[in-house]
Design a protein around this motif. Sequence first.
Motif, PDB file in Angstrom:
ATOM      1  N   ALA A 212       0.841  -1.204   0.000  1.00 60.15           N
ATOM      2  CA  ALA A 212       0.000   0.000   0.000  1.00 60.15           C
ATOM      3  C   ALA A 212       0.875   1.253   0.000  1.00 60.15           C
ATOM      4  N   THR A 213       1.935   1.240   0.822  1.00 57.93           N
ATOM      5  CA  THR A 213       2.815   2.413   0.905  1.00 57.93           C
ATOM      6  C   THR A 213       3.535   2.628  -0.426  1.00 57.93           C
ATOM      7  N   TYR A 214       4.041   1.539  -0.995  1.00 54.85           N
ATOM      8  CA  TYR A 214       4.790   1.646  -2.253  1.00 54.85           C
ATOM      9  C   TYR A 214       3.911   2.266  -3.341  1.00 54.85           C
ATOM     10  N   GLN A 215       2.673   1.787  -3.426  1.00 53.45           N
ATOM     11  CA  GLN A 215       1.743   2.322  -4.434  1.00 53.45           C
ATOM     12  C   GLN A 215       1.506   3.817  -4.221  1.00 53.45           C
ATOM     13  N   ASP A 222       4.120  14.116  -3.278  1.00 51.35           N
ATOM     14  CA  ASP A 222       4.079  15.152  -2.222  1.00 51.35           C
ATOM     15  C   ASP A 222       3.969  14.590  -0.797  1.00 51.35           C
ATOM     16  N   ILE A 223       4.111  13.273  -0.620  1.00 53.83           N
ATOM     17  CA  ILE A 223       3.928  12.686   0.722  1.00 53.83           C
ATOM     18  C   ILE A 223       5.116  13.029   1.632  1.00 53.83           C
ATOM     19  N   THR A 224       4.786  13.598   2.793  1.00 48.17           N
ATOM     20  CA  THR A 224       5.871  13.972   3.723  1.00 48.17           C
ATOM     21  C   THR A 224       5.789  13.181   5.033  1.00 48.17           C
ATOM     22  N   ILE A 229      -1.443   2.500  11.335  1.00 48.10           N
ATOM     23  CA  ILE A 229      -2.442   2.457  12.410  1.00 48.10           C
ATOM     24  C   ILE A 229      -2.547   1.112  13.123  1.00 48.10           C
ATOM     25  N   SER A 230      -2.007   0.011  12.551  1.00 48.50           N
ATOM     26  CA  SER A 230      -2.025  -1.256  13.295  1.00 48.50           C
ATOM     27  C   SER A 230      -0.595  -1.766  13.475  1.00 48.50           C
ATOM     28  N   ALA A 231      -0.457  -2.819  14.295  1.00 55.08           N
ATOM     29  CA  ALA A 231       0.862  -3.185  14.833  1.00 55.08           C
ATOM     30  C   ALA A 231       1.964  -3.506  13.816  1.00 55.08           C
ATOM     31  N   LEU A 232       1.611  -4.038  12.647  1.00 52.71           N
ATOM     32  CA  LEU A 232       2.674  -4.420  11.706  1.00 52.71           C
ATOM     33  C   LEU A 232       2.859  -3.389  10.589  1.00 52.71           C
ATOM     34  N   ASP A 233       2.040  -2.341  10.608  1.00 50.51           N
ATOM     35  CA  ASP A 233       2.079  -1.367   9.511  1.00 50.51           C
ATOM     36  C   ASP A 233       3.396  -0.600   9.443  1.00 50.51           C
ATOM     37  N   GLY A 234       3.917  -0.222  10.613  1.00 45.02           N
ATOM     38  CA  GLY A 234       5.173   0.553  10.637  1.00 45.02           C
ATOM     39  C   GLY A 234       6.288  -0.187   9.905  1.00 45.02           C
ATOM     40  N   MET A 235       6.390  -1.488  10.160  1.00 46.01           N
ATOM     41  CA  MET A 235       7.457  -2.283   9.527  1.00 46.01           C
ATOM     42  C   MET A 235       7.297  -2.312   8.011  1.00 46.01           C
ATOM     43  N   GLY A 236       6.053  -2.468   7.560  1.00 43.42           N
ATOM     44  CA  GLY A 236       5.785  -2.510   6.121  1.00 43.42           C
ATOM     45  C   GLY A 236       6.077  -1.162   5.472  1.00 43.42           C
ATOM     46  N   ILE A 237       5.718  -0.093   6.167  1.00 39.19           N
ATOM     47  CA  ILE A 237       5.950   1.258   5.640  1.00 39.19           C
ATOM     48  C   ILE A 237       7.457   1.458   5.403  1.00 39.19           C
ATOM     49  N   VAL A 238       8.267   1.048   6.396  1.00 36.33           N
ATOM     50  CA  VAL A 238       9.728   1.210   6.275  1.00 36.33           C
ATOM     51  C   VAL A 238      10.261   0.393   5.095  1.00 36.33           C
ATOM     52  N   GLN A 239       9.741  -0.825   4.948  1.00 38.76           N
ATOM     53  CA  GLN A 239      10.176  -1.673   3.814  1.00 38.76           C
ATOM     54  C   GLN A 239       9.968  -0.947   2.496  1.00 38.76           C
ATOM     55  N   ALA A 240       8.775  -0.348   2.338  1.00 37.58           N
ATOM     56  CA  ALA A 240       8.445   0.337   1.087  1.00 37.58           C
ATOM     57  C   ALA A 240       9.321   1.561   0.877  1.00 37.58           C
ATOM     58  N   ILE A 241       9.571   2.312   1.952  1.00 36.66           N
ATOM     59  CA  ILE A 241      10.412   3.518   1.809  1.00 36.66           C
ATOM     60  C   ILE A 241      11.828   3.097   1.401  1.00 36.66           C
ATOM     61  N   ASP A 242      12.347   2.036   2.055  1.00 37.15           N
ATOM     62  CA  ASP A 242      13.698   1.555   1.732  1.00 37.15           C
ATOM     63  C   ASP A 242      13.793   1.151   0.261  1.00 37.15           C
ATOM     64  N   GLU A 243      12.718   0.563  -0.229  1.00 32.89           N
ATOM     65  CA  GLU A 243      12.738   0.096  -1.604  1.00 32.89           C
ATOM     66  C   GLU A 243      12.544   1.245  -2.591  1.00 32.89           C
ATOM     67  N   PHE A 244      11.620   2.146  -2.268  1.00 31.90           N
ATOM     68  CA  PHE A 244      11.291   3.231  -3.195  1.00 31.90           C
ATOM     69  C   PHE A 244      12.373   4.320  -3.208  1.00 31.90           C
ATOM     70  N   GLN A 245      13.007   4.494  -2.076  1.00 34.81           N
ATOM     71  CA  GLN A 245      14.061   5.498  -1.904  1.00 34.81           C
ATOM     72  C   GLN A 245      13.664   6.904  -2.366  1.00 34.81           C
ATOM     73  N   PRO A 246      12.669   7.502  -1.718  1.00 32.46           N
ATOM     74  CA  PRO A 246      12.308   8.879  -2.095  1.00 32.46           C
ATOM     75  C   PRO A 246      13.454   9.842  -1.738  1.00 32.46           C
ATOM     76  N   THR A 247      13.514  11.006  -2.388  1.00 32.80           N
ATOM     77  CA  THR A 247      14.637  11.928  -2.120  1.00 32.80           C
ATOM     78  C   THR A 247      14.673  12.338  -0.652  1.00 32.80           C
ATOM     79  N   THR A 248      13.508  12.621  -0.088  1.00 32.96           N
ATOM     80  CA  THR A 248      13.479  12.893   1.352  1.00 32.96           C
ATOM     81  C   THR A 248      12.625  11.815   2.013  1.00 32.96           C
ATOM     82  N   ARG A 249      13.156  11.187   3.059  1.00 30.66           N
ATOM     83  CA  ARG A 249      12.378  10.146   3.756  1.00 30.66           C
ATOM     84  C   ARG A 249      11.211  10.783   4.490  1.00 30.66           C
ATOM     85  N   PRO A 250      10.005  10.246   4.331  1.00 30.35           N
ATOM     86  CA  PRO A 250       8.873  10.811   5.082  1.00 30.35           C
ATOM     87  C   PRO A 250       9.004  10.528   6.585  1.00 30.35           C
TER      88      PRO A 250
END
Length: 325
Positions: A212-215, A222-224, A229-250
């Motif tokens: 969901a985060t990657y999409q 513009d996401i900053t 909201i649930s217990a495993l979401d934070g881990m998944g969010i980080v995975q997507a950011i690591d993979e997508f590598q935006p110029t500034t990490r949200p």
Amino acid sequence: MVRKIFFTILFLIPFCLMLYYGKETFYIDQQAATQEMYDYHFALVTEEVGNNYWHFIEKGAKQAAEEHNVYLEYVGPKVTDTDERLDTLDRMIAANVDAIITKGMSDPRFRQLVQKAKEHQIPVATIDTDNSGSGRDFYVGTDNFEAGYLAGKTMIEETEGEQKVVAIIGLKDAQNQMERLEGFEEAISQEERIELVAVAESNITELGAADATYQLLKSRSDITAIFGISALDGMGIVQAIDEFQPTTRPYVLAFDILPETLELIEDDKIQATIAQYPEEMGKMAVKEMYQLHQKDQPENIHHTKTGVIKKEDVMNGEVFLKEGE
Ligand code: BGC
């Protein structure tokens, strides 16, 4: 030769049947004997058997059960599934357990099953998520609206300048998730610079949150900030950011203090998380249910603690409590 094979088969069939039914009978007898050693048999119906957050609830519940000589059965679907959870509740009623402790559900069948349990003199407590209109006996868990509000306040305090926030929600039909989101929206509505621009579902899995985060990162630049909201979401969010590598990490705000989340806080990949205390919930729910059986009516609602955990509160993968906590 043919005769030999024929007689071997003729012998093997009853032998296998004897082994199978013998084992079944032994298993049932053994289970009945185990239950007889206890004063009560409580069922803890989980959202997902293997979910780490629910294991903490189970751990606390088992501890309290042991103290009160209660046999605690931990049951539910392998992966989140509304129908299977409702069927499990129905099965526990049919098994005539002495009490049911379960996550509250908004599905209309949940209310019917609570009523059915009451007709069978089986008390029901909700844990983690309430459904106060269902007729359950009491609730133990987080005040989910307040927890969401606290998340919103944290976002306000910890960020500067304009923020475009996306929320990754466990399940849109889970009442606790919606209450957290409402609390969050209420808090940020006081701050013009912060705007919630999208909400996506993770199906309470790490992989779902990553997808969901990657999409979202792919579809808008513009996401900053991201709120899980649930217990495993934070881990998944980080995975997507690591993979997508935006110029500034949200900025990442998570939920719960599972060890993996705390590790990511120490690694500066999650900036803060809203703590819940599932072990405490499990303990208290069993304790109160036991009291109810001793004719001591528990309070209608028992809110367990919440709090904000940031890097300075974590050491070697654990939350260290500040004085007075
Ligand atoms: C919620 C639970 C949910 C779990 C999923 C927690 O934050 O309180 O309701 O089952 O996340 O991982």
